[in-house]
Design a protein around this motif. Structure first.
Motif, PDB file in Angstrom:
ATOM      1  N   LYS A  11     -64.490  65.076  14.586  1.00  0.00           N
ATOM      2  CA  LYS A  11     -63.762  64.810  15.838  1.00  0.00           C
ATOM      3  C   LYS A  11     -63.894  63.343  16.237  1.00  0.00           C
ATOM      4  O   LYS A  11     -62.939  62.716  16.673  1.00  0.00           O
ATOM      5  N   ARG A  12     -65.114  62.811  16.101  1.00  0.00           N
ATOM      6  CA  ARG A  12     -65.362  61.415  16.465  1.00  0.00           C
ATOM      7  C   ARG A  12     -64.572  60.475  15.562  1.00  0.00           C
ATOM      8  O   ARG A  12     -64.000  59.497  16.028  1.00  0.00           O
ATOM      9  N   GLN A  15     -60.986  60.495  16.624  1.00  0.00           N
ATOM     10  CA  GLN A  15     -60.842  59.728  17.864  1.00  0.00           C
ATOM     11  C   GLN A  15     -60.846  58.227  17.562  1.00  0.00           C
ATOM     12  O   GLN A  15     -60.022  57.478  18.091  1.00  0.00           O
ATOM     13  N   ARG A  18     -57.527  57.179  16.081  1.00  0.00           N
ATOM     14  CA  ARG A  18     -56.455  57.060  17.087  1.00  0.00           C
ATOM     15  C   ARG A  18     -56.586  55.764  17.881  1.00  0.00           C
ATOM     16  O   ARG A  18     -55.598  55.082  18.149  1.00  0.00           O
ATOM     17  N   LYS A  56     -58.486  63.337  27.118  1.00  0.00           N
ATOM     18  CA  LYS A  56     -58.679  62.524  25.921  1.00  0.00           C
ATOM     19  C   LYS A  56     -57.613  61.443  25.797  1.00  0.00           C
ATOM     20  O   LYS A  56     -57.929  60.302  25.480  1.00  0.00           O
ATOM     21  N   SER A  57     -56.349  61.791  26.050  1.00  0.00           N
ATOM     22  CA  SER A  57     -55.285  60.797  25.911  1.00  0.00           C
ATOM     23  C   SER A  57     -55.418  59.694  26.960  1.00  0.00           C
ATOM     24  O   SER A  57     -55.199  58.523  26.665  1.00  0.00           O
ATOM     25  N   ILE A  60     -58.417  57.501  25.879  1.00  0.00           N
ATOM     26  CA  ILE A  60     -58.080  56.638  24.745  1.00  0.00           C
ATOM     27  C   ILE A  60     -57.198  55.485  25.195  1.00  0.00           C
ATOM     28  O   ILE A  60     -57.412  54.332  24.822  1.00  0.00           O
ATOM     29  N   ASP A  65     -64.733  56.294  27.153  1.00  0.00           N
ATOM     30  CA  ASP A  65     -65.162  57.566  26.597  1.00  0.00           C
ATOM     31  C   ASP A  65     -64.628  58.702  27.465  1.00  0.00           C
ATOM     32  O   ASP A  65     -64.607  58.593  28.700  1.00  0.00           O
ATOM     33  N   SER A  66     -64.208  59.789  26.843  1.00  0.00           N
ATOM     34  CA  SER A  66     -63.647  60.900  27.611  1.00  0.00           C
ATOM     35  C   SER A  66     -64.706  61.550  28.503  1.00  0.00           C
ATOM     36  O   SER A  66     -64.380  62.107  29.550  1.00  0.00           O
TER      37      SER A  66
END
Length: 129
Positions: A11-12, A15, A18, A56-57, A60, A65-66
């Protein structure tokens, strides 16, 4: 790496990928200075989340950080706009002791009735499925 599950590691990496696609590889470097965001800036990010965008969006796009954004959203829900005026540094011992002793107020009779009604409605909906 040791201490992190393979799922979380992947997942990291996604991220980071992206973020690199949107802002370039330089955005992944650890900054030497801490960005100080104003309460208005924090509020704008929180408002986007409350309007329906994913945390998250928004995180980003803001380059944060979320988890930090999630903390701001929770603080806003509890304390309102004033909660987004963050102070630098540690709390004084007096402030720390006051926050530990905080006890929520008792429910009013109308709030208690609504709580009972909502619990009963939830049980009804669960049993009907």
């Amino acid at each position: 790496p040791e201490g992190i599950s393979q799922k979380n590691f992947r997942k990291r990496i996604v991220q980071w990928s992206r973020i690199a696609d949107i802002y370039g590889l330089d955005s992944l470097r650890h900054s030497t200075t801490c960005k100080e965001r104003s309460a208005e800036c924090r509020y704008q990010l929180v408002a986007r989340v409350l309007a329906g965008e994913s945390q998250k969006s928004v995180a980003i796009s803001a380059g944060i950080d979320s988890g930090l954004l999630s903390k701001w959203v929770q603080t806003y829900k509890i304390k309102g706009y004033e909660g987004l005026n963050l102070k630098k540094g540690r709390k004084s011992k007096k402030e720390a002791n006051v926050s530990k002793k905080f006890k929520p107020t008792d429910l009013t009779p109308s709030e208690r009735e609504e709580l009972i009604r909502l619990r009963a409605e939830t049980e009804y909906l669960k049993s009907g499925e």
